[in-house]
Design a protein around this motif. Structure first.
Motif, short mmCIF file in Angstrom:
data_model
loop_
_atom_site.label_atom_id
_atom_site.label_comp_id
_atom_site.label_asym_id
_atom_site.label_seq_id
_atom_site.Cartn_x
_atom_site.Cartn_y
_atom_site.Cartn_z
N GLN A 1 35.30 35.60 40.22
CA GLN A 1 35.24 35.44 41.52
C GLN A 1 34.28 34.22 42.35
O GLN A 1 33.13 34.27 41.42
CB GLN A 1 34.47 37.05 42.10
CG GLN A 1 34.68 36.45 43.81
CD GLN A 1 36.02 36.63 44.27
OE1 GLN A 1 37.20 37.62 43.84
NE2 GLN A 1 35.81 35.66 45.06
N HIS A 2 35.39 33.08 42.50
CA HIS A 2 34.07 31.89 42.95
C HIS A 2 33.33 32.44 43.83
O HIS A 2 33.05 33.21 44.62
CB HIS A 2 34.89 30.42 43.48
CG HIS A 2 36.67 30.62 43.02
ND1 HIS A 2 35.69 29.82 42.05
CD2 HIS A 2 37.34 30.89 42.99
CE1 HIS A 2 37.36 29.66 41.06
NE2 HIS A 2 37.90 29.88 41.90
N ARG A 3 31.88 31.41 43.46
CA ARG A 3 30.80 31.63 44.92
C ARG A 3 30.81 30.15 46.03
O ARG A 3 30.94 28.97 44.96
CB ARG A 3 29.81 31.47 43.81
CG ARG A 3 28.41 31.06 44.62
CD ARG A 3 26.67 30.95 43.67
NE ARG A 3 27.25 32.30 42.47
CZ ARG A 3 26.54 32.18 42.10
NH1 ARG A 3 26.39 31.10 40.78
NH2 ARG A 3 26.36 33.66 41.09
N ASP A 4 30.67 30.71 47.10
CA ASP A 4 31.04 30.40 47.72
C ASP A 4 29.72 28.84 48.11
O ASP A 4 28.87 29.39 47.32
CB ASP A 4 31.49 31.10 49.39
CG ASP A 4 33.15 30.79 49.25
OD1 ASP A 4 33.21 30.34 48.66
OD2 ASP A 4 33.24 31.84 49.24
N TYR B 1 37.65 24.82 44.50
CA TYR B 1 36.69 24.80 43.65
C TYR B 1 37.19 24.36 42.43
O TYR B 1 37.84 23.63 42.50
CB TYR B 1 36.78 26.91 43.66
CG TYR B 1 36.50 27.48 44.11
CD1 TYR B 1 35.20 27.79 44.99
CD2 TYR B 1 38.26 27.93 45.33
CE1 TYR B 1 34.68 28.86 45.57
CE2 TYR B 1 37.16 29.10 46.49
CZ TYR B 1 35.80 29.07 46.71
OH TYR B 1 35.69 29.94 47.84
N GLY C 1 29.46 27.93 40.29
CA GLY C 1 29.36 29.05 38.84
C GLY C 1 30.37 30.35 39.22
O GLY C 1 30.99 30.13 40.84
N PHE C 2 30.67 31.93 39.07
CA PHE C 2 30.91 32.57 39.51
C PHE C 2 29.88 33.61 40.10
O PHE C 2 29.23 33.96 39.86
CB PHE C 2 32.07 33.25 38.81
CG PHE C 2 32.63 31.68 38.24
CD1 PHE C 2 33.61 31.22 38.40
CD2 PHE C 2 32.27 30.90 36.94
CE1 PHE C 2 34.45 30.81 38.30
CE2 PHE C 2 33.44 29.88 36.56
CZ PHE C 2 35.12 30.22 37.20
N SER C 3 30.24 34.19 41.44
CA SER C 3 29.34 35.54 41.77
C SER C 3 29.61 36.55 40.95
O SER C 3 29.05 37.83 41.02
CB SER C 3 29.92 35.81 42.82
OG SER C 3 31.36 35.89 43.10
N TRP D 1 25.74 43.89 41.10
CA TRP D 1 25.86 42.71 40.89
C TRP D 1 27.92 42.26 41.03
O TRP D 1 27.86 41.84 40.59
CB TRP D 1 25.35 41.91 39.51
CG TRP D 1 23.91 42.25 39.69
CD1 TRP D 1 22.55 40.89 40.57
CD2 TRP D 1 22.95 43.17 39.46
NE1 TRP D 1 21.46 41.15 40.12
CE2 TRP D 1 22.00 42.27 39.21
CE3 TRP D 1 22.77 44.24 38.73
CZ2 TRP D 1 20.74 43.49 39.11
CZ3 TRP D 1 22.79 44.61 37.78
CH2 TRP D 1 20.76 44.34 38.85
N GLN E 1 29.04 36.05 34.34
CA GLN E 1 29.34 34.71 33.57
C GLN E 1 28.27 34.23 32.41
O GLN E 1 27.09 34.51 33.41
CB GLN E 1 28.64 33.52 34.96
CG GLN E 1 29.15 32.40 34.67
CD GLN E 1 28.95 30.69 35.83
OE1 GLN E 1 28.90 31.20 36.99
NE2 GLN E 1 29.31 29.87 35.58
#
Length: 495
Positions: free
Chosen positions: A249-252, A265, A421-423, A440, A467
């Protein structure tokens, strides 16, 4: 271990590298192997430590120290020094299913915990590790070893990254029938589509996948569990299910204009690049091209570096990488960052060297925070606005970043890659299986146990821990296989 006086006689030597300005013209491996004699000298540098710390993985101050798979490092260093390569290969495989994956991609926390590294350059552990497995494949020593008998139990592994592959390999060794499901068209997860060819050539991943197939593991690609096959159906058809889909899940970035055309991304960029390269050598045009463009990479980690290397091979016009942190020193702060913690120091990685070779300087801008993206009338990105920041420690111990007035800057850019990074894992599959999650958003399952709240469903890797490193994923894949085997059989022989 090694030669008693080797650490005094030989200097550290890691992999040679090709000329940065030349290697950006192709996608071949950017490194050049050492000779056998050179590798043996590196093995000789391994000391006869009273208490070696390189092979014992632990987390200190949120960083990894030592090897999470408990690699028998002193032992195979000694064997290499003595020319006993085949025995070294056996030792390598005892604790690590895929030493080629770590040998090519791991940041080597083992080297940060090397005793010699207290006051000298550490042993080039990763170089020796990679040299052993490369020689093993070259000599034909790595051969399929299918289990002699089957248990009749069936296990589904969802996700074919390093955690899923390690779990599948171990469970297959125990005699279970294992099927690995992958939503992409090729197995390997981020090993295949998240790491550029120049750093981890796909044939390295492919040859291991083929070995696993030859040993009896079934791979099903282009299949989304939860859509093409429901969670209920998968559980019904198998005695156990292991979820290892990663934290994708991408971090915005909280900045105005992030919706503009040209803001991507990092993983979308890397994935499309490798797929188009492998499918058609770019003939299909199904990738994000950096050719002739001003590129900004936001994020200072390994993924950001991979975006730099990829953009350089496309032939970008200019490139800048934003690092939120200030430039670090060349030596570790022994008070704030003591051995055996991973040394937090300035590093010039392969992508940085390539950009510097072409543009004449380090591509990084340090202590920079993005404030907004600005586009043209057609919604296409044209510039990025930033401000410099500094980290301040509050009275309660929290660290916050404060903007420095007068440091605002505008950067021309047609492409931005978000490498921050990723969430956590994607939630749709988690919800369909009904497994509990942590605060988390990761799957709730204890390390070294790996059971979820749903009977017969396990989880490991980034999906469980968040991650992390490839080597931690292998650690968890081996661990979840052990506990799954115990669940299926009542006891286990897996380590």
């Amino acid at each position: 271990m090694g030669k008693v006086t080797g650490f005094m006689e030989y200097k550290r030597q890691s992999q040679h590298t090709r000329d940065p300005g030349e290697r950006i013209k192709d996608w071949d491996d950017y490194t050049i192997p050492l000779t056998e004699e050179e590798v043996q000298e590196q093995g000789a540098r391994c000391m006869d430590c009273g208490v070696p710390t390189c092979h014992t993985g632990m987390e200190i101050e949120n960083g990894t120290s030592g090897c999470p798979v408990y690699h028998l490092i002193p032992e195979w260093n000694d064997l290499v020094y003595r020319g006993q390569w085949r025995e070294a290969l056996k030792k390598e495989h005892e604790m690590n299913n895929f030493p080629e994956f770590t040998g090519y991609t791991c940041p080597a926390p083992c080297e940060g915990a090397c005793v010699l590294g207290i006051n000298e350059p550490p042993v080039a552990i990763r170089t020796v590790e990679r040299s052993i497995i490369d020689k093993g494949f070259a000599e034909g020593w790595v051969q399929p070893k299918p289990p002699k008998q089957r248990t009749g139990k069936h296990v589904a592994v969802v996700g074919s990254g390093p955690a899923g592959l390690a779990a599948a390999d171990q469970l297959n060794k125990a005699g279970h029938n294992v099927t690995v499901y992958e939503r992409d068209d090729r197995p390997g997860g981020l090993l295949t589509y998240g790491i550029p060819e120049a750093k981890l050539p796909y044939h390295i991943v492919e040859r291991r996948i083929q070995l696993l197939k030859d040993e009896g593991i079934t791979f099903v690609t282009n299949t989304k569990i939860g859509e093409d096959i429901t969670a209920d159906k998968l559980r019904e058809d198998n005695d156990a299910v292991i979820l290892c889909t990663g934290a994708t899940q991408h971090r915005d970035i909280p900045a105005e204009g992030s919706h503009l055309n040209g803001v991507h991304y990092a993983m979308d960029f890397l994935h499309s690049n490798t797929k188009s390269l492998l499918d058609s050598d770019y003939e299909d045009g199904e990738y994000i091209s950096a050719e002739g463009k001003n590129v900004v990479v936001i994020g200072g980690g390994d993924t950001g570096t991979d975006c730099i290397a990829t953009s350089m091979r496309h032939g970008c016009k200019n490139l800048t990488q934003f690092d939120i942190y200030r430039k670090r020193g060349d030596e570790r702060d022994v008070e704030a960052n003591p051995w055996p913690q991973w040394p937090i120091v300035h590093r010039d990685e392969y992508g940085h060297k390539e950009a510097a070779a072409v543009f004449g300087k380090d591509p990084r801008a340090y202590g920079v925070m993005t404030t907004r993206f600005v586009g043209d009338d057609d919604g296409n990105l044209k510039e990025v606005h930033t401000v410099e920041v500094e980290s301040k420690k509050e009275k309660d111990g929290r660290r916050i970043r404060k903007e420095i007035p007068g440091t605002e800057q505008v950067w021309p850019a047609e492409l931005v890659f978000l490498a921050i990074g990723f969430s956590g894992p994607e939630q749709s599959l988690i919800e369909q299986f009904g497994v509990e999650t942590t605060d988390w958003s990761t799957v709730k399952a204890e390390h070294e146990d790996y059971r979820t709240n749903v009977d017969g469903v396990f989880s490991a890797g980034d999906m469980r821990r968040g991650q992390s490193l490839v080597v931690w994923a292998i650690n968890e894949g081996r661990g979840v296989a052990r506990e799954c085997d115990r669940y299926l059989m009542g006891s286990t022989v897996l380590p």
